[in-house]
Design a protein around this motif. Structure first.
Motif, PDB file in Angstrom:
ATOM      1  N   CYS A  23       0.832  -1.207   0.000  1.00 17.26           N
ATOM      2  CA  CYS A  23       0.000   0.000   0.000  1.00 17.26           C
ATOM      3  C   CYS A  23       0.864   1.254   0.000  1.00 17.26           C
ATOM      4  O   CYS A  23       0.690   2.145  -0.844  1.00 17.26           O
ATOM      5  CB  CYS A  23      -0.923  -0.025   1.218  1.00 17.26           C
ATOM      6  N   VAL A  94      -0.424  10.880   7.140  1.00 13.60           N
ATOM      7  CA  VAL A  94      -1.020   9.546   7.139  1.00 13.60           C
ATOM      8  C   VAL A  94      -0.253   8.653   8.103  1.00 13.60           C
ATOM      9  O   VAL A  94       0.981   8.707   8.157  1.00 13.60           O
ATOM     10  CB  VAL A  94      -0.990   8.914   5.723  1.00 13.60           C
ATOM     11  N   LEU A  96      -0.035   4.533   8.860  1.00  9.50           N
ATOM     12  CA  LEU A  96      -0.436   3.246   8.280  1.00  9.50           C
ATOM     13  C   LEU A  96       0.166   2.116   9.093  1.00  9.50           C
ATOM     14  O   LEU A  96       1.373   2.097   9.359  1.00  9.50           O
ATOM     15  CB  LEU A  96       0.050   3.163   6.828  1.00  9.50           C
ATOM     16  N   CYS A 124      -4.863   4.752   9.024  1.00 13.29           N
ATOM     17  CA  CYS A 124      -5.348   3.559   8.333  1.00 13.29           C
ATOM     18  C   CYS A 124      -4.802   2.302   8.996  1.00 13.29           C
ATOM     19  O   CYS A 124      -3.577   2.111   9.073  1.00 13.29           O
ATOM     20  CB  CYS A 124      -4.958   3.581   6.857  1.00 13.29           C
ATOM     21  N   ALA A 179      -6.559  -0.365   0.442  1.00 13.38           N
ATOM     22  CA  ALA A 179      -6.125   0.530   1.512  1.00 13.38           C
ATOM     23  C   ALA A 179      -5.582   1.836   0.937  1.00 13.38           C
ATOM     24  O   ALA A 179      -5.862   2.924   1.461  1.00 13.38           O
ATOM     25  CB  ALA A 179      -5.080  -0.152   2.378  1.00 13.38           C
ATOM     26  N   ALA A 182      -8.458   3.940  -0.065  1.00 13.67           N
ATOM     27  CA  ALA A 182      -9.140   4.513   1.095  1.00 13.67           C
ATOM     28  C   ALA A 182      -8.356   5.692   1.670  1.00 13.67           C
ATOM     29  O   ALA A 182      -8.945   6.704   2.089  1.00 13.67           O
ATOM     30  CB  ALA A 182      -9.344   3.440   2.154  1.00 13.67           C
ATOM     31  N   ILE A 183      -7.039   5.570   1.697  1.00  9.65           N
ATOM     32  CA  ILE A 183      -6.204   6.671   2.201  1.00  9.65           C
ATOM     33  C   ILE A 183      -6.352   7.905   1.309  1.00  9.65           C
ATOM     34  O   ILE A 183      -6.471   9.036   1.798  1.00  9.65           O
ATOM     35  CB  ILE A 183      -4.736   6.224   2.297  1.00  9.65           C
ATOM     36  N   GLY A 186      -9.481   9.489   2.163  1.00  8.65           N
ATOM     37  CA  GLY A 186      -9.354  10.179   3.440  1.00  8.65           C
ATOM     38  C   GLY A 186      -8.663  11.520   3.298  1.00  8.65           C
ATOM     39  O   GLY A 186      -9.037  12.503   3.956  1.00  8.65           O
ATOM     40  N   ARG A 198     -10.252   7.875  11.026  1.00  7.53           N
ATOM     41  CA  ARG A 198      -9.705   6.516  11.098  1.00  7.53           C
ATOM     42  C   ARG A 198     -10.325   5.663  10.000  1.00  7.53           C
ATOM     43  O   ARG A 198     -11.540   5.680   9.782  1.00  7.53           O
ATOM     44  CB  ARG A 198     -10.000   5.883  12.456  1.00  7.53           C
ATOM     45  N   ILE A 199      -9.481   4.899   9.316  1.00  9.19           N
ATOM     46  CA  ILE A 199      -9.900   3.991   8.254  1.00  9.19           C
ATOM     47  C   ILE A 199      -9.508   2.573   8.652  1.00  9.19           C
ATOM     48  O   ILE A 199      -8.426   2.352   9.202  1.00  9.19           O
ATOM     49  CB  ILE A 199      -9.222   4.363   6.918  1.00  9.19           C
ATOM     50  N   HIS A 200     -10.384   1.623   8.406  1.00  6.26           N
ATOM     51  CA  HIS A 200     -10.045   0.228   8.631  1.00  6.26           C
ATOM     52  C   HIS A 200     -10.312  -0.569   7.359  1.00  6.26           C
ATOM     53  O   HIS A 200     -11.368  -0.446   6.742  1.00  6.26           O
ATOM     54  CB  HIS A 200     -10.858  -0.379   9.783  1.00  6.26           C
TER      55      HIS A 200
END
Length: 401
Positions: A23, A94, A96, A124, A179, A182-183, A186, A198-200
């Motif tokens: 990622c 970010v 990660l 993330c 991922a 998604a980042i 975000g 927050r991302i999961h």
């Protein structure tokens, strides 16, 4: 200095094995400054899960998955090094991590702590199976993810048992790509709202998303999709056929015009009007009969004959290339499918080129770091930033002699 679309974005990369490193490598290719964290006493031979072969004692997994980054050694269990991590997080966009639920909290970098340090950070977390449920604390990896998501159930021939995808990083790379997406979302949301979040992402969810069509087939029919080897579930003829020279040929008929062209080429135009094969749905329903007719036809001539004549007939065709062929193929070279970078520890390393072409802010690929390679440089930058922030308002920043 990066000129990519993510230039100016800093990523605190506390990842290992493939999912997380893959990622962050993609984000680094797009211009982000990725600072990859490794333990100071890490065993080089096991970096990247010890994927063979090794190059100068380092796993090819580590080298391939950590392109486009700088390396910093931090012992996250050490209070002193954790304080350095907190300083770095203040300047990061970010965070990660790909570890089991609870590990980030034990290392002092759970979301509550990190968001308190930097409320605008996009945080993330990647897990194998999610953050709750009976499997949440189990380690996640590509092979079990292929089993648990049902990916292997549809792979193989009708007569075989379930099989793993031979490209065993399918679930790892897919999850890493989701991922990265998604980042990026975000970061876009932060630009609009001024707030981090927050991302999961889990391998379980990513594997399910990858198979949306196959899952829909089951839900619509109530039947488990068959294993068809090289064949397509949805069109026919669409599979690999053996030729007279023992080579495989991939034929992909996806329209009635292509089907008519194939029938003309093989000297059997009447097949196009045969009610068993008139439309794609008919050909799919009578797949075995169709293959029984076509297999001896393709075995009658060598692969190169079919490649030339099928192409002229407008029938999509190809063949399974080896990596040796791909490396020197004109189309591959023209489109930068494969490139190389010079590295300090491993010499010239070949890798896949960036999957995007951006006309204004091109992507980039550069050497992965040796573990901790840029520690002194990164720490010096932090010290300089700390000194600048402590300057009285209006005072000139200190300059090196």
């Amino acid at each position: 200095m990066s000129t990519g679309p993510l230039a100016g974005v800093r990523i605190f990369d506390l990842t290992a094995w493939m999912v997380g490193p893959w990622c962050s490598s993609q984000l680094g290719a797009l211009g982000a400054e990725v600072i990859h964290i490794e333990q100071p006493d890490v065993d080089w031979s096991t970096l990247g899960a010890g994927v063979p072969p090794l190059i100068n004692g380092t796993s090819i997994g580590y080298i391939a998955w950590n392109m486009n980054k700088r390396g910093l050694s931090l012992a996250m269990k050490s209070p002193e090094d954790r304080a350095v991590a907190y300083e770095l997080l203040k300047t990061s966009d970010v965070f990660l991590i790909n570890m089991r639920p609870g590990v980030a909290d034990r290392l002092g970098v759970g979301y509550d702590v990190v968001s308190e340090i930097n409320p605008q950070i996009v945080y993330c977390a990647i897990t194998g199976w999610g953050e709750s449920g009976p499997m949440a604390l189990l380690p996640g990896a590509d092979t079990p993810a292929q089993y648990v998501t049902g990916f292997s159930t549809g792979t193989g021939t009708l007569e075989s048992d379930d099989e793993l995808n031979r490209h065993f990083t399918q679930m790892d790379a897919t999850t890493g790509n989701y991922a990265a997406q998604a980042i990026l979302m975000g970061l876009v949301a932060r630009k609009r709202t001024g707030k981090g979040q927050r991302i999961h992402v889990s391998m379980l969810k990513a594997g399910s998303a990858l198979q949306s069509v196959r899952i829909a087939e089951y839900l619509a029919s109530g039947q488990q999709p068959q294993r068809l080897g090289s064949a397509s579930q949805n069109t026919a003829p669409h599979r690999a056929y053996l030729c007279a020279d023992g080579q495989f040929l991939g034929v992909s008929v996806t329209s009635d015009d292509e089907w008519c062209g194939l029938c003309e080429l093989i000297g059997q135009p009447e097949l196009a009007a045969d009610p068993r094969f008139a439309a794609n749905a008919d050909r799919v329903d009578h797949r075995e009969e169709l293959d029984g007719l076509l297999e001896p036809v393709f075995r009658g001539m060598v692969r190169d004959y079919w490649l030339m004549h099928l192409d002229r007939a407008g029938v999509p065709v190809g063949y399974p290339m080896t990596w040796a062929e791909l490396r020197h193929h004109a189309q591959v070279l023209e489109n930068d499918y494969i490139g190389s970078v010079e590295t300090a520890a491993w010499g010239r390393v070949w890798m896949g080129g960036p999957p995007w072409h951006l006309s204004k802010r091109p992507a980039r690929m550069f050497s992965p770091p040796m573990p901790g390679e840029h520690s002194q440089e990164i720490l010096a930058d932090l010290q300089q930033q700390r000194g600048a922030s402590e300057q009285p308002a209006g005072a000139p920043a200190a300059r090196e002699a």
